[in-house]
Design a protein around this motif. Structure first.
Motif, PDB file in Angstrom:
ATOM      1  N   ALA A  48       1.128  -0.652   0.129  1.00  0.00           N
ATOM      2  CA  ALA A  48      -0.185   0.210   0.278  1.00  0.00           C
ATOM      3  C   ALA A  48       0.947   1.226  -0.336  1.00  0.00           C
ATOM      4  O   ALA A  48       0.711   1.952  -0.987  1.00  0.00           O
ATOM      5  N   GLN A  49       2.099   0.884   0.317  1.00  0.00           N
ATOM      6  CA  GLN A  49       2.899   2.174   1.200  1.00  0.00           C
ATOM      7  C   GLN A  49       3.321   2.536  -0.403  1.00  0.00           C
ATOM      8  O   GLN A  49       3.096   4.106  -0.732  1.00  0.00           O
ATOM      9  N   ASP A  50       4.113   1.687  -1.252  1.00  0.00           N
ATOM     10  CA  ASP A  50       4.575   1.472  -2.342  1.00  0.00           C
ATOM     11  C   ASP A  50       3.660   2.375  -3.680  1.00  0.00           C
ATOM     12  O   ASP A  50       3.981   2.508  -4.180  1.00  0.00           O
ATOM     13  N   SER A  51       1.985   1.330  -3.201  1.00  0.00           N
ATOM     14  CA  SER A  51       1.617   1.870  -4.116  1.00  0.00           C
ATOM     15  C   SER A  51       0.715   3.667  -3.962  1.00  0.00           C
ATOM     16  O   SER A  51       1.214   3.992  -4.560  1.00  0.00           O
ATOM     17  N   LEU A  52       1.030   4.308  -2.602  1.00  0.00           N
ATOM     18  CA  LEU A  52       0.990   5.911  -2.764  1.00  0.00           C
ATOM     19  C   LEU A  52       1.929   6.442  -2.936  1.00  0.00           C
ATOM     20  O   LEU A  52       1.187   7.305  -3.753  1.00  0.00           O
ATOM     21  N   LEU A  53       3.180   5.972  -3.423  1.00  0.00           N
ATOM     22  CA  LEU A  53       4.271   6.936  -3.742  1.00  0.00           C
ATOM     23  C   LEU A  53       4.232   6.611  -5.530  1.00  0.00           C
ATOM     24  O   LEU A  53       4.348   8.284  -5.470  1.00  0.00           O
ATOM     25  N   THR A  54       4.071   5.343  -5.696  1.00  0.00           N
ATOM     26  CA  THR A  54       3.698   5.270  -7.036  1.00  0.00           C
ATOM     27  C   THR A  54       2.756   6.338  -7.922  1.00  0.00           C
ATOM     28  O   THR A  54       2.513   7.174  -9.007  1.00  0.00           O
ATOM     29  N   SER A  55       1.530   6.665  -6.974  1.00  0.00           N
ATOM     30  CA  SER A  55       0.275   7.077  -7.892  1.00  0.00           C
ATOM     31  C   SER A  55       0.707   8.911  -7.250  1.00  0.00           C
ATOM     32  O   SER A  55       0.085   9.539  -7.916  1.00  0.00           O
ATOM     33  N   LEU A  56       1.465   8.764  -6.387  1.00  0.00           N
ATOM     34  CA  LEU A  56       1.505  10.331  -5.755  1.00  0.00           C
ATOM     35  C   LEU A  56       2.642  11.120  -7.054  1.00  0.00           C
ATOM     36  O   LEU A  56       2.247  11.574  -8.046  1.00  0.00           O
ATOM     37  N   GLU A  57       3.793   9.671  -8.085  1.00  0.00           N
ATOM     38  CA  GLU A  57       4.375  10.040  -8.557  1.00  0.00           C
ATOM     39  C   GLU A  57       3.897  10.395  -9.958  1.00  0.00           C
ATOM     40  O   GLU A  57       3.897  11.831 -10.651  1.00  0.00           O
ATOM     41  N   VAL A  58       2.296  10.294 -10.351  1.00  0.00           N
ATOM     42  CA  VAL A  58       1.836   9.892 -11.655  1.00  0.00           C
ATOM     43  C   VAL A  58       1.306  10.963 -11.466  1.00  0.00           C
ATOM     44  O   VAL A  58       0.747  11.848 -12.598  1.00  0.00           O
ATOM     45  N   ILE A  59       0.474  11.099 -10.253  1.00  0.00           N
ATOM     46  CA  ILE A  59      -0.345  12.325 -10.028  1.00  0.00           C
ATOM     47  C   ILE A  59       0.303  14.333  -9.968  1.00  0.00           C
ATOM     48  O   ILE A  59      -0.220  14.700 -10.854  1.00  0.00           O
ATOM     49  N   LYS A  60       1.670  13.613  -9.792  1.00  0.00           N
ATOM     50  CA  LYS A  60       2.537  14.982  -9.833  1.00  0.00           C
ATOM     51  C   LYS A  60       2.763  15.289 -11.583  1.00  0.00           C
ATOM     52  O   LYS A  60       2.816  16.636 -11.790  1.00  0.00           O
ATOM     53  N   GLU A  61       3.336  14.607 -12.236  1.00  0.00           N
ATOM     54  CA  GLU A  61       3.283  14.507 -13.436  1.00  0.00           C
ATOM     55  C   GLU A  61       1.766  14.499 -14.801  1.00  0.00           C
ATOM     56  O   GLU A  61       2.869  15.177 -15.895  1.00  0.00           O
ATOM     57  N   ASP A  62       1.140  14.681 -13.706  1.00  0.00           N
ATOM     58  CA  ASP A  62      -0.733  15.072 -14.896  1.00  0.00           C
ATOM     59  C   ASP A  62      -1.411  14.140 -15.718  1.00  0.00           C
ATOM     60  O   ASP A  62      -0.952  14.492 -16.524  1.00  0.00           O
ATOM     61  N   ARG A  63      -0.206  12.767 -15.226  1.00  0.00           N
ATOM     62  CA  ARG A  63      -0.325  11.414 -16.418  1.00  0.00           C
ATOM     63  C   ARG A  63      -2.054  10.909 -15.610  1.00  0.00           C
ATOM     64  O   ARG A  63      -1.877   9.854 -16.408  1.00  0.00           O
ATOM     65  N   VAL A  64      -2.396  11.656 -14.310  1.00  0.00           N
ATOM     66  CA  VAL A  64      -4.182  10.919 -14.798  1.00  0.00           C
ATOM     67  C   VAL A  64      -4.723  11.215 -15.641  1.00  0.00           C
ATOM     68  O   VAL A  64      -5.371  12.942 -15.236  1.00  0.00           O
ATOM     69  N   ASN A  65      -5.332  10.745 -16.402  1.00  0.00           N
ATOM     70  CA  ASN A  65      -7.201  11.139 -17.263  1.00  0.00           C
ATOM     71  C   ASN A  65      -7.988  11.603 -16.625  1.00  0.00           C
ATOM     72  O   ASN A  65      -8.785  12.420 -17.209  1.00  0.00           O
ATOM     73  N   ASN A  66      -8.161  10.658 -15.757  1.00  0.00           N
ATOM     74  CA  ASN A  66      -9.790  10.889 -14.826  1.00  0.00           C
ATOM     75  C   ASN A  66      -9.866  11.345 -13.496  1.00  0.00           C
ATOM     76  O   ASN A  66      -9.668   9.828 -12.713  1.00  0.00           O
ATOM     77  N   PRO A  67      -9.837  12.135 -13.034  1.00  0.00           N
ATOM     78  CA  PRO A  67      -9.126  12.141 -10.987  1.00  0.00           C
ATOM     79  C   PRO A  67     -10.521  11.440 -11.022  1.00  0.00           C
ATOM     80  O   PRO A  67     -10.382  11.320  -9.785  1.00  0.00           O
ATOM     81  N   ASP A  68     -11.407  11.138 -11.263  1.00  0.00           N
ATOM     82  CA  ASP A  68     -12.885  10.584 -10.255  1.00  0.00           C
ATOM     83  C   ASP A  68     -12.780   8.947 -10.383  1.00  0.00           C
ATOM     84  O   ASP A  68     -13.289   8.750  -9.405  1.00  0.00           O
ATOM     85  N   GLN A  69     -11.223   9.243 -11.111  1.00  0.00           N
ATOM     86  CA  GLN A  69     -10.981   7.318 -10.899  1.00  0.00           C
ATOM     87  C   GLN A  69     -10.048   7.218 -10.442  1.00  0.00           C
ATOM     88  O   GLN A  69      -9.617   5.916 -10.576  1.00  0.00           O
ATOM     89  N   VAL A  70      -9.601   7.819  -9.727  1.00  0.00           N
ATOM     90  CA  VAL A  70      -8.250   8.043  -9.368  1.00  0.00           C
ATOM     91  C   VAL A  70      -8.366   6.773  -7.995  1.00  0.00           C
ATOM     92  O   VAL A  70      -7.580   5.852  -7.985  1.00  0.00           O
ATOM     93  N   VAL A  71      -9.195   6.595  -7.437  1.00  0.00           N
ATOM     94  CA  VAL A  71      -9.036   4.643  -6.506  1.00  0.00           C
ATOM     95  C   VAL A  71      -8.828   4.252  -7.134  1.00  0.00           C
ATOM     96  O   VAL A  71      -8.363   3.701  -6.581  1.00  0.00           O
ATOM     97  N   SER A  72      -9.894   4.008  -8.171  1.00  0.00           N
ATOM     98  CA  SER A  72      -9.145   2.952  -9.044  1.00  0.00           C
ATOM     99  C   SER A  72      -8.555   2.338 -10.111  1.00  0.00           C
ATOM    100  O   SER A  72      -7.515   1.414 -10.104  1.00  0.00           O
TER     101      SER A  72
END
Length: 113
Positions: A48-72
């Protein structure tokens, strides 16, 4: 809680809001791994910790296409990270089992004694 706000909080450097959302999301990720992936507590927490770190990096790089689906998206990262973790833990086969014996099939002669 609206987890979609995580994307805007991270992109706006609102660390207080981002930390609040992450702290609410982390137990959900751990529960997902323990229930659906049959992970033990330690592996679930690490993943969970590693996944959150990876996710935060992706969000910072603005690579999330649909913020409403961020949990999925984060759950997918979590699942994939856990599978990779388990693959690394699996012992490698050291010997291959041959398809057939090098001397051919064995025959047993039965003699009446």
């Amino acid at each position: 809680m609206d987890y979609a706000n995580l994307v805007s909080a991270v992109q706006e450097n609102n660390t207080q809001e981002a930390n609040k959302i992450i702290e609410a999301l982390r137990p959900r990720l751990i529960a997902f791994l323990r229930i659906h992936m049959n992970a033990n507590r330690s592996d679930a927490e690490d993943c969970a910790q590693d996944s959150l770190l990876t996710s935060l990096e992706v969000i910072k790089e603005d690579r999330v296409n649909n913020p409403d689906q961020v949990v999925s998206y984060i759950l997918s990262i979590c699942r994939n990270n856990y599978l990779k973790m388990q693959k690394k833990k699996r012992p490698e086969a050291t010997d291959e089992i041959p398809d057939e014996s090098p001397t051919g099939p064995y025959t047993v002669a039965i003699t009446a004694g």
